[in-house]
Design a protein around this motif. Structure first.
Motif, short mmCIF file in Angstrom:
data_model
loop_
_atom_site.label_atom_id
_atom_site.label_comp_id
_atom_site.label_asym_id
_atom_site.label_seq_id
_atom_site.Cartn_x
_atom_site.Cartn_y
_atom_site.Cartn_z
N GLY A 190 0.82 -1.20 0.00
CA GLY A 190 0.00 0.00 0.00
C GLY A 190 0.86 1.26 0.00
N GLY A 191 0.21 2.38 -0.15
CA GLY A 191 0.92 3.65 -0.16
C GLY A 191 1.76 3.87 -1.41
N GLY A 192 1.48 3.10 -2.46
CA GLY A 192 2.21 3.28 -3.72
C GLY A 192 3.60 2.68 -3.71
N ILE A 193 3.91 1.84 -2.72
CA ILE A 193 5.23 1.21 -2.61
C ILE A 193 5.14 -0.22 -3.12
N THR A 194 6.16 -0.67 -3.85
CA THR A 194 6.25 -2.04 -4.33
C THR A 194 7.49 -2.70 -3.74
N VAL A 195 7.32 -3.89 -3.19
CA VAL A 195 8.42 -4.66 -2.62
C VAL A 195 8.67 -5.90 -3.48
N ILE A 196 9.94 -6.15 -3.82
CA ILE A 196 10.32 -7.38 -4.51
C ILE A 196 11.16 -8.19 -3.52
N ASN A 197 10.59 -9.28 -3.04
CA ASN A 197 11.26 -10.13 -2.05
C ASN A 197 12.02 -11.23 -2.78
N ASP A 198 13.33 -11.09 -2.85
CA ASP A 198 14.19 -12.10 -3.49
C ASP A 198 15.29 -12.51 -2.52
N ALA A 199 14.91 -12.60 -1.24
CA ALA A 199 15.91 -12.79 -0.18
C ALA A 199 15.94 -14.20 0.36
N TYR A 200 15.36 -15.16 -0.37
CA TYR A 200 15.44 -16.55 0.10
C TYR A 200 16.86 -17.08 -0.04
N ASN A 201 17.53 -16.69 -1.13
CA ASN A 201 18.89 -17.16 -1.37
C ASN A 201 19.57 -16.18 -2.30
N ALA A 202 20.90 -16.25 -2.36
CA ALA A 202 21.64 -15.33 -3.23
C ALA A 202 22.99 -15.91 -3.59
N SER A 203 23.37 -15.69 -4.83
CA SER A 203 24.71 -15.98 -5.33
C SER A 203 25.12 -14.78 -6.17
N PRO A 204 26.38 -14.67 -6.56
CA PRO A 204 26.76 -13.53 -7.41
C PRO A 204 25.94 -13.42 -8.68
#
Length: 467
Positions: free
Chosen positions: A332-346
């Motif tokens: 809400g409030g015009g904000i968009t969240v992209i949750n890609d924090a399950y895992n990460a590599s370079p």
């Protein structure tokens, strides 16, 4: 799992049965909290605790049989084995053997440094339209998780899709020796888990185990874009099917490739080609990098004789790749969240940053990247975090928030790369990051959270995203 008697299970795992020869009618579990009446509880020592401590809880939940590494005092039928992990794999192998003998089971293995879980979910979306399909929960892909997935099949299962991860050479070979896949998919060789492997060439050898052990009548599905994956064609006796983002040789009518790739905050589009035919691909999943995962899944479907048009339509129904993987949240409030924090590599972190930069530039919105540590990089850690910080600047990410000591090199590199320091802030904890973000976020912001799971940013992303 299949119905089996305790004596049959004991024979399969090479153990000694003590107590009644009961029939097992439930699932196999290593967590006593998941045991159901009539099931099997594997009591195994772990890193944090010892499963033998929870035998009472498993019995109370209805376990019909316990498999253990040492004497069981409780009054319950049990099988004693030298090593629980080995026994778990042996039981999975026996269940697969029985289902294969009595049905039409096809086993598909998926490996690669990035994209395994997304590709697995894409295969599930396609294959479940054509027969009962079993896939891993979350990303169960190791010596315990993969057999647990195998043990969920029964006589009706048509497709079993397995993620095959590895920490050292030999891990994937052990999983293929248990499951004997007919189709093996290799997505990419990158620096994920490089600290454990010791280098990218060792990673390549480990991933090669997937296709090296395929039978002659099997199919190796390989990414032509990755030179190390291309080289695996020489290591397999199976038929090779290619996918990529460039046209293949004119004499290869099976090669699937894509162009006209674009990604917005509404999803990702591309044109898929095979020979003289083309199909539009529309994914709700964010990020151009997921097109390669889609191609891999489509190549498997094509090899199985599934119409590509139907397979592409199935992919279009997927609302997200997986929880915590390029997951779009609208608090809400015009904000968009992209949750890609399950895992990460370079590789996956760089792809996520590129997607953020491209999508926000198209939409005319402010880009904010909240980045945490990419774990298990060993001696490559500082160099790869440094590289990511510099890339964030070169992609013109508007705001960078770096969280945790393991990721501080991202902030340091971004500060050095940029002409002034206002775009990047370092904080030590997720709590500090939350306070900072809640004080700064305004309508129109698009916030990407990217890190390995150990950083705790997935939970932060969900809080900011309103879950």
């Amino acid at each position: 799992m299949l119905r089996m008697r305790a004596s049959e299970i004991a024979a399969a795992v090479g153990g000694a049965l003590h107590g009644a020869d009961v029939e097992v009618t439930g699932s196999v579990e290593t967590d006593s909290r998941l045991v159901t009446p009539g099931g099997v509880f594997f009591a195994m020592p772990g890193e944090a605790t010892d499963g033998h401590r929870f035998i009472d809880a498993a019995i109370e939940a209805g376990a019909a049989l316990v498999v253990a590494e040492r004497a069981v005092e409780q009054d319950v039928p049990h099988v004693l084995v030298p090593e629980g992990v080995t026994a778990l794999g042996a039981l999975a192998a026996e269940v697969i053997r029985r289902v294969r003998a009595g049905g039409e089971l096809t086993v598909i293995g998926v490996t690669g440094s990035n994209g395994k879980t997304t590709t697995k979910n894409m295969l599930q979306a396609i294959l479940e339209q054509h027969g009962p399909t079993v896939t891993p929960v979350k990303s169960f892909n190791n010596e315990v998780g993969a057999p647990m997935t195998m043990l969920r099949i029964d006589e009706a299962t048509r497709y079993l899709v397995l993620e095959m991860g590895a920490s050292v050479e030999g891990d994937i070979a052990r999983l293929t020796a248990v499951s004997h896949p007919e189709i093996g998919v290799v997505l990419k060789v990158g620096l994920a888990h490089a600290g454990e492997f010791g280098g990218i060439e060792t990673t390549a050898r480990a991933k090669t185990e997937m296709v090296r052990d395929l039978p002659e009548h099997g199919i190796a599905v390989l990414n032509r874009d990755d030179e190390r994956v291309r080289a695996m064609a020489a290591a397999t006796a199976a038929r090779v099917v290619w996918f990529g983002t460039e046209p293949g040789p004119a004499d290869d009518p099976t090669h699937l490739w894509a162009d006209a790739v674009d990604s917005t905050l509404e999803g990702t589009v591309a044109a898929v080609h095979r020979g003289e035919r083309s199909w539009p691909l529309r994914l709700r999943i964010l990020g151009e990098h997921h097109v390669l995962n889609a191609l891999a899944a489509l190549a498997v479907a094509d090899a199985l004789g599934i119409e590509l048009e139907a397979a592409i339509a199935a992919l279009g129904t997927m609302e997200r790749a997986e929880r915590g993987r390029m997951e779009l949240l609208e608090p809400g409030g015009g904000i968009t969240v992209i949750n890609d924090a399950y895992n990460a590599s370079p590789d996956s972190a760089a792809a996520a940053l590129r997607a953020l930069a491209h999508m926000t530039r198209q939409a005319g919105r402010r880009s904010i990247a909240v980045l945490g540590e990419m774990a298990e990089l060993g001696p490559h850690a500082v160099e790869e975090h440094d590289r990511l910080g510099r890339q964030a600047v070169r992609l013109r990410i508007d705001r960078l928030v770096v969280v945790g000591p393991g990721a501080k090199a991202i902030h340091d590199a971004a500060e050095l790369e940029s002409s002034f320091g206002q775009e990047t802030t370092y904080v030590a904890t997720a709590e500090e990051a939350e306070a900072l973000l809640r004080g700064e976020l305004t309508a129109g912001d698009v916030v990407l959270f990217k890190s390995s799971n150990v950083s705790g940013l997935q939970v932060l992303a969900e809080r900011i995203g309103g879950l």
